[in-house]
Design a protein around this motif. Structure first.
Motif, PDB file in Angstrom:
ATOM      1  N   ALA A 212      66.710 -48.488 -11.920  1.00 47.17           N
ATOM      2  CA  ALA A 212      68.285 -48.360 -11.971  1.00 47.17           C
ATOM      3  C   ALA A 212      68.756 -48.142 -13.358  1.00 47.17           C
ATOM      4  O   ALA A 212      69.854 -47.794 -13.660  1.00 47.17           O
ATOM      5  CB  ALA A 212      69.016 -49.573 -11.233  1.00 47.17           C
ATOM      6  N   ARG A 213      67.962 -48.959 -14.401  1.00 51.69           N
ATOM      7  CA  ARG A 213      68.359 -48.868 -15.911  1.00 51.69           C
ATOM      8  C   ARG A 213      67.071 -48.032 -16.835  1.00 51.69           C
ATOM      9  O   ARG A 213      67.498 -47.555 -17.880  1.00 51.69           O
ATOM     10  CB  ARG A 213      68.438 -50.271 -16.421  1.00 51.69           C
ATOM     11  CG  ARG A 213      69.406 -50.938 -15.773  1.00 51.69           C
ATOM     12  CD  ARG A 213      69.554 -52.242 -16.286  1.00 51.69           C
ATOM     13  NE  ARG A 213      69.891 -52.240 -17.754  1.00 51.69           N
ATOM     14  CZ  ARG A 213      69.765 -53.326 -18.832  1.00 51.69           C
ATOM     15  NH1 ARG A 213      69.051 -54.453 -18.081  1.00 51.69           N
ATOM     16  NH2 ARG A 213      70.009 -53.104 -19.968  1.00 51.69           N
ATOM     17  N   PHE A 214      65.743 -47.932 -16.256  1.00 54.41           N
ATOM     18  CA  PHE A 214      64.923 -47.742 -17.083  1.00 54.41           C
ATOM     19  C   PHE A 214      63.887 -46.501 -16.801  1.00 54.41           C
ATOM     20  O   PHE A 214      62.930 -46.157 -17.140  1.00 54.41           O
ATOM     21  CB  PHE A 214      63.861 -48.917 -17.324  1.00 54.41           C
ATOM     22  CG  PHE A 214      64.873 -49.973 -17.920  1.00 54.41           C
ATOM     23  CD1 PHE A 214      65.401 -50.040 -19.292  1.00 54.41           C
ATOM     24  CD2 PHE A 214      64.697 -51.253 -17.478  1.00 54.41           C
ATOM     25  CE1 PHE A 214      65.945 -51.043 -19.815  1.00 54.41           C
ATOM     26  CE2 PHE A 214      65.457 -52.354 -17.647  1.00 54.41           C
ATOM     27  CZ  PHE A 214      65.941 -51.961 -19.264  1.00 54.41           C
ATOM     28  N   CYS A 215      64.489 -45.553 -15.912  1.00 54.43           N
ATOM     29  CA  CYS A 215      63.585 -44.226 -15.517  1.00 54.43           C
ATOM     30  C   CYS A 215      64.433 -43.130 -15.866  1.00 54.43           C
ATOM     31  O   CYS A 215      65.470 -43.230 -16.302  1.00 54.43           O
ATOM     32  CB  CYS A 215      63.072 -44.433 -14.166  1.00 54.43           C
ATOM     33  SG  CYS A 215      61.994 -45.647 -13.930  1.00 54.43           S
ATOM     34  N   SER A 216      63.919 -42.018 -15.525  1.00 54.48           N
ATOM     35  CA  SER A 216      64.736 -40.781 -15.967  1.00 54.48           C
ATOM     36  C   SER A 216      66.044 -40.543 -15.660  1.00 54.48           C
ATOM     37  O   SER A 216      66.821 -40.046 -16.377  1.00 54.48           O
ATOM     38  CB  SER A 216      63.527 -39.490 -15.632  1.00 54.48           C
ATOM     39  OG  SER A 216      63.628 -39.659 -14.211  1.00 54.48           O
ATOM     40  N   THR A 217      66.382 -40.676 -14.359  1.00 53.57           N
ATOM     41  CA  THR A 217      67.576 -40.471 -14.066  1.00 53.57           C
ATOM     42  C   THR A 217      68.632 -41.454 -14.987  1.00 53.57           C
ATOM     43  O   THR A 217      69.745 -40.601 -15.315  1.00 53.57           O
ATOM     44  CB  THR A 217      68.081 -40.723 -12.344  1.00 53.57           C
ATOM     45  OG1 THR A 217      67.041 -39.743 -11.909  1.00 53.57           O
ATOM     46  CG2 THR A 217      69.372 -40.333 -11.877  1.00 53.57           C
ATOM     47  N   ALA A 218      68.497 -42.592 -14.808  1.00 48.22           N
ATOM     48  CA  ALA A 218      69.211 -43.552 -15.542  1.00 48.22           C
ATOM     49  C   ALA A 218      69.196 -42.959 -17.307  1.00 48.22           C
ATOM     50  O   ALA A 218      70.251 -43.263 -17.614  1.00 48.22           O
ATOM     51  CB  ALA A 218      68.598 -44.942 -15.412  1.00 48.22           C
TER      52      ALA A 218
ATOM     53  N   ARG B 226      57.262 -43.209 -23.310  1.00 50.62           N
ATOM     54  CA  ARG B 226      57.911 -42.045 -22.535  1.00 50.62           C
ATOM     55  C   ARG B 226      58.630 -42.970 -21.201  1.00 50.62           C
ATOM     56  O   ARG B 226      58.659 -43.974 -21.102  1.00 50.62           O
ATOM     57  CB  ARG B 226      56.444 -41.650 -21.539  1.00 50.62           C
ATOM     58  CG  ARG B 226      55.563 -40.837 -22.725  1.00 50.62           C
ATOM     59  CD  ARG B 226      54.445 -39.921 -21.823  1.00 50.62           C
ATOM     60  NE  ARG B 226      53.437 -40.911 -21.418  1.00 50.62           N
ATOM     61  CZ  ARG B 226      52.457 -40.492 -20.673  1.00 50.62           C
ATOM     62  NH1 ARG B 226      52.450 -39.250 -20.187  1.00 50.62           N
ATOM     63  NH2 ARG B 226      51.588 -41.321 -20.272  1.00 50.62           N
ATOM     64  N   ILE B 227      58.983 -41.949 -20.476  1.00 55.90           N
ATOM     65  CA  ILE B 227      60.068 -42.350 -19.410  1.00 55.90           C
ATOM     66  C   ILE B 227      59.664 -42.130 -18.201  1.00 55.90           C
ATOM     67  O   ILE B 227      59.050 -40.827 -17.849  1.00 55.90           O
ATOM     68  CB  ILE B 227      61.446 -41.883 -19.441  1.00 55.90           C
ATOM     69  CG1 ILE B 227      62.038 -41.782 -20.882  1.00 55.90           C
ATOM     70  CG2 ILE B 227      62.286 -42.318 -18.536  1.00 55.90           C
ATOM     71  CD1 ILE B 227      63.232 -41.087 -21.238  1.00 55.90           C
ATOM     72  N   ARG B 228      59.544 -42.894 -17.035  1.00 52.91           N
ATOM     73  CA  ARG B 228      58.850 -42.658 -15.703  1.00 52.91           C
ATOM     74  C   ARG B 228      59.910 -41.783 -15.050  1.00 52.91           C
ATOM     75  O   ARG B 228      61.182 -41.998 -15.121  1.00 52.91           O
ATOM     76  CB  ARG B 228      58.933 -44.103 -15.151  1.00 52.91           C
ATOM     77  CG  ARG B 228      57.595 -44.827 -15.381  1.00 52.91           C
ATOM     78  CD  ARG B 228      57.621 -45.960 -14.427  1.00 52.91           C
ATOM     79  NE  ARG B 228      57.332 -45.736 -13.006  1.00 52.91           N
ATOM     80  CZ  ARG B 228      57.723 -46.738 -12.061  1.00 52.91           C
ATOM     81  NH1 ARG B 228      58.366 -47.714 -12.518  1.00 52.91           N
ATOM     82  NH2 ARG B 228      57.583 -46.302 -10.762  1.00 52.91           N
ATOM     83  N   ALA B 229      59.629 -40.868 -14.472  1.00 53.84           N
ATOM     84  CA  ALA B 229      60.264 -40.035 -13.538  1.00 53.84           C
ATOM     85  C   ALA B 229      60.688 -40.664 -12.357  1.00 53.84           C
ATOM     86  O   ALA B 229      59.695 -40.892 -11.352  1.00 53.84           O
ATOM     87  CB  ALA B 229      59.635 -38.688 -13.352  1.00 53.84           C
ATOM     88  N   MET B 230      61.920 -41.180 -12.114  1.00 52.82           N
ATOM     89  CA  MET B 230      62.328 -41.988 -10.858  1.00 52.82           C
ATOM     90  C   MET B 230      63.876 -41.847 -10.872  1.00 52.82           C
ATOM     91  O   MET B 230      64.467 -41.784 -11.723  1.00 52.82           O
ATOM     92  CB  MET B 230      61.724 -43.208 -10.949  1.00 52.82           C
ATOM     93  CG  MET B 230      61.957 -44.125  -9.710  1.00 52.82           C
ATOM     94  SD  MET B 230      60.953 -43.207  -8.345  1.00 52.82           S
ATOM     95  CE  MET B 230      59.402 -43.418  -8.826  1.00 52.82           C
ATOM     96  N   ASP B 231      64.347 -42.089  -9.636  1.00 51.11           N
ATOM     97  CA  ASP B 231      65.745 -42.102  -9.416  1.00 51.11           C
ATOM     98  C   ASP B 231      66.406 -43.633  -9.710  1.00 51.11           C
ATOM     99  O   ASP B 231      65.491 -44.351 -10.061  1.00 51.11           O
ATOM    100  CB  ASP B 231      66.010 -41.894  -7.920  1.00 51.11           C
ATOM    101  CG  ASP B 231      65.771 -40.374  -7.381  1.00 51.11           C
ATOM    102  OD1 ASP B 231      65.832 -39.556  -8.272  1.00 51.11           O
ATOM    103  OD2 ASP B 231      65.319 -40.219  -6.381  1.00 51.11           O
ATOM    104  N   LYS B 232      67.494 -43.867  -9.381  1.00 57.03           N
ATOM    105  CA  LYS B 232      68.000 -45.054  -9.951  1.00 57.03           C
ATOM    106  C   LYS B 232      67.981 -46.289  -8.677  1.00 57.03           C
ATOM    107  O   LYS B 232      68.564 -46.518  -8.137  1.00 57.03           O
ATOM    108  CB  LYS B 232      69.472 -44.968 -10.240  1.00 57.03           C
ATOM    109  CG  LYS B 232      69.822 -44.334 -11.461  1.00 57.03           C
ATOM    110  CD  LYS B 232      71.590 -44.698 -11.587  1.00 57.03           C
ATOM    111  CE  LYS B 232      71.715 -43.954 -13.226  1.00 57.03           C
ATOM    112  NZ  LYS B 232      73.199 -44.078 -13.269  1.00 57.03           N
ATOM    113  N   VAL B 233      66.697 -46.541  -8.619  1.00 57.97           N
ATOM    114  CA  VAL B 233      66.476 -47.767  -7.621  1.00 57.97           C
ATOM    115  C   VAL B 233      65.514 -48.881  -8.235  1.00 57.97           C
ATOM    116  O   VAL B 233      64.676 -48.511  -9.408  1.00 57.97           O
ATOM    117  CB  VAL B 233      65.543 -47.120  -6.516  1.00 57.97           C
ATOM    118  CG1 VAL B 233      66.306 -46.372  -5.668  1.00 57.97           C
ATOM    119  CG2 VAL B 233      64.302 -46.576  -7.060  1.00 57.97           C
ATOM    120  N   GLY B 234      65.602 -49.970  -7.957  1.00 56.09           N
ATOM    121  CA  GLY B 234      64.939 -51.151  -8.283  1.00 56.09           C
ATOM    122  C   GLY B 234      65.031 -51.367 -10.031  1.00 56.09           C
ATOM    123  O   GLY B 234      66.299 -50.956 -10.640  1.00 56.09           O
ATOM    124  N   ASP B 235      64.037 -51.503 -10.959  1.00 50.30           N
ATOM    125  CA  ASP B 235      63.983 -51.597 -12.237  1.00 50.30           C
ATOM    126  C   ASP B 235      64.354 -50.087 -12.780  1.00 50.30           C
ATOM    127  O   ASP B 235      64.891 -49.881 -13.805  1.00 50.30           O
ATOM    128  CB  ASP B 235      62.498 -51.807 -12.601  1.00 50.30           C
ATOM    129  CG  ASP B 235      62.256 -53.287 -12.606  1.00 50.30           C
ATOM    130  OD1 ASP B 235      63.212 -54.080 -12.474  1.00 50.30           O
ATOM    131  OD2 ASP B 235      61.013 -53.455 -12.665  1.00 50.30           O
TER     132      ASP B 235
END
Length: 350
Positions: free
Chosen positions: A301-307, A290-299
């Protein structure tokens, strides 16, 4: 970011296709002919296939492609941990999904391969862990309170016809802030009656890594019983607490304890990448990412929902795109090597 092998499957059958979980994470398709007084002749069958191929090619169907399974926790006005999202952030992500052509499906539909969405659209699985009251709290009239996740999802769906208001809730004993079996049954029953999916997240949300088989099965069976004792409907999928698998992965998929047996179609992890299509050789029901729901910040920036949503938009050839027909698995011919063998009879390469 690195590229992934992609594909997608739409599920093909003569009339109704049902995918049922089997042992060792396998699936089988049970095809049942549609009721009819006359069987279609060879010519009409050829014409139907020709039309299906034309549709698949027109929308660039790829039912072997990757599917984002997004993991949410609390939706609160004042986030206190990184997994929290504000109502505004949650709404903005749903609006983006609708704009980008995604249609929500449940974890059950995904894991069992019952992906029925319009041609040219992309499935997305919305999952909520830990059964927080911010996800669903009912008011005195039995309606979701404003700014809860369910209320926001339903509102976005009203504004975007075709954006299904469905999601999967992975529940634990602290169930939506309710107390007593009646209140808990009321909340779970509301979710079920309104098309939502309820999954198991174990009873106590204990880390299963390094625990004995008995400890693992006790926790999973207890969570399973928690749901079935309230609404009688058995969960079809499990989300692992903290995303940590037991030392033997299969313990999470199949087991029994205290007279309770569970046999799941899929086991979900905590995050990282989009998930493989259930029709692809890459699909592993014992560990669905699954993908964490998060903006492009920290890790993130590559591996969460927005990215990841940005990445899938930039690589449409790797994203699951439906041909609109649940009876077929459509994809460009050159992707044929990635089809799981058990779906070969349902393929529609173009």
């Amino acid at each position: 970011m690195g590229r992934f092998r992609a594909g997608h499957v739409g599920v093909l059958s003569l009339g109704v296709v049902a995918l049922a979980a089997c042992g060792q994470g396998e699936s089988k398709v049970v095809a049942q002919p549609a009721a009819s007084h006359k069987q279609a002749g060879p010519a009409s069958a050829q014409e139907a296939r020709k039309a299906a191929l034309a549709t698949a090619a027109k929308v660039k169907a790829n039912e072997l492609g990757q599917i984002p399974v997004i993991m949410y926790h609390r939706v609160v006005a004042k986030p206190s941990v990184t997994d929290d999202r504000t109502p505004q952030q949650f709404r903005a992500e749903l609006e983006r999904l609708a704009k980008d052509g995604y249609v929500p499906i449940t974890a059950k539909e995904f894991a069992t391969g019952k992906i029925s969405i319009p041609a040219g659209r992309h499935p997305v699985v919305l999952t909520f862990d830990d059964s927080s009251p911010s996800q669903l709290t009912l008011d005195g009239a039995g309606k979701p309170k404003p700014d809860t996740a369910v209320a926001i999802l339903q509102d976005v769906a009203r504004q975007h016809p075709g954006f299904r208001p469905v999601a999967t809730f992975y529940v634990i004993k602290d169930m939506f802030g309710t107390f007593g079996p009646e209140a808990q049954a009321q909340t779970l029953g509301w979710l079920r009656d309104n098309g939502f999916d309820i999954g198991n997240h174990t009873r106590d949300h204990l880390n299963l890594r390094g625990r004995s088989k008995q400890q693992v099965t006790d926790q999973i069976a207890a969570g399973h019983k928690l749901v079935t004792s309230l609404i009688k409907d058995a969960p079809v999928t499990l989300a692992l607490p903290y995303g940590n698998q037991p030392s033997t992965k299969d313990w999470a998929m199949h087991g029994d304890a205290a007279g309770v047996k569970y046999d799941y179609a899929g086991v979900f992890l905590a995050g990282y990448t989009p998930a493989a299509s259930p029709f692809s050789k890459d699909f592993d029901p014992l560990g669905i990412p699954r993908i964490r729901a998060m903006d492009k910040v920290g890790d993130c920036a590559r591996f969460c929902s927005t990215a990841w949503l940005d990445w899938l938009n930039a690589h449409p050839e790797d994203r699951y795109t439906s041909d609109g027909d649940i009876k077929t698995v459509a994809f460009p011919k050159f992707k044929a090597p990635y089809v799981a063998q058990r779906f070969n009879r349902y393929t529609l390469p173009y």
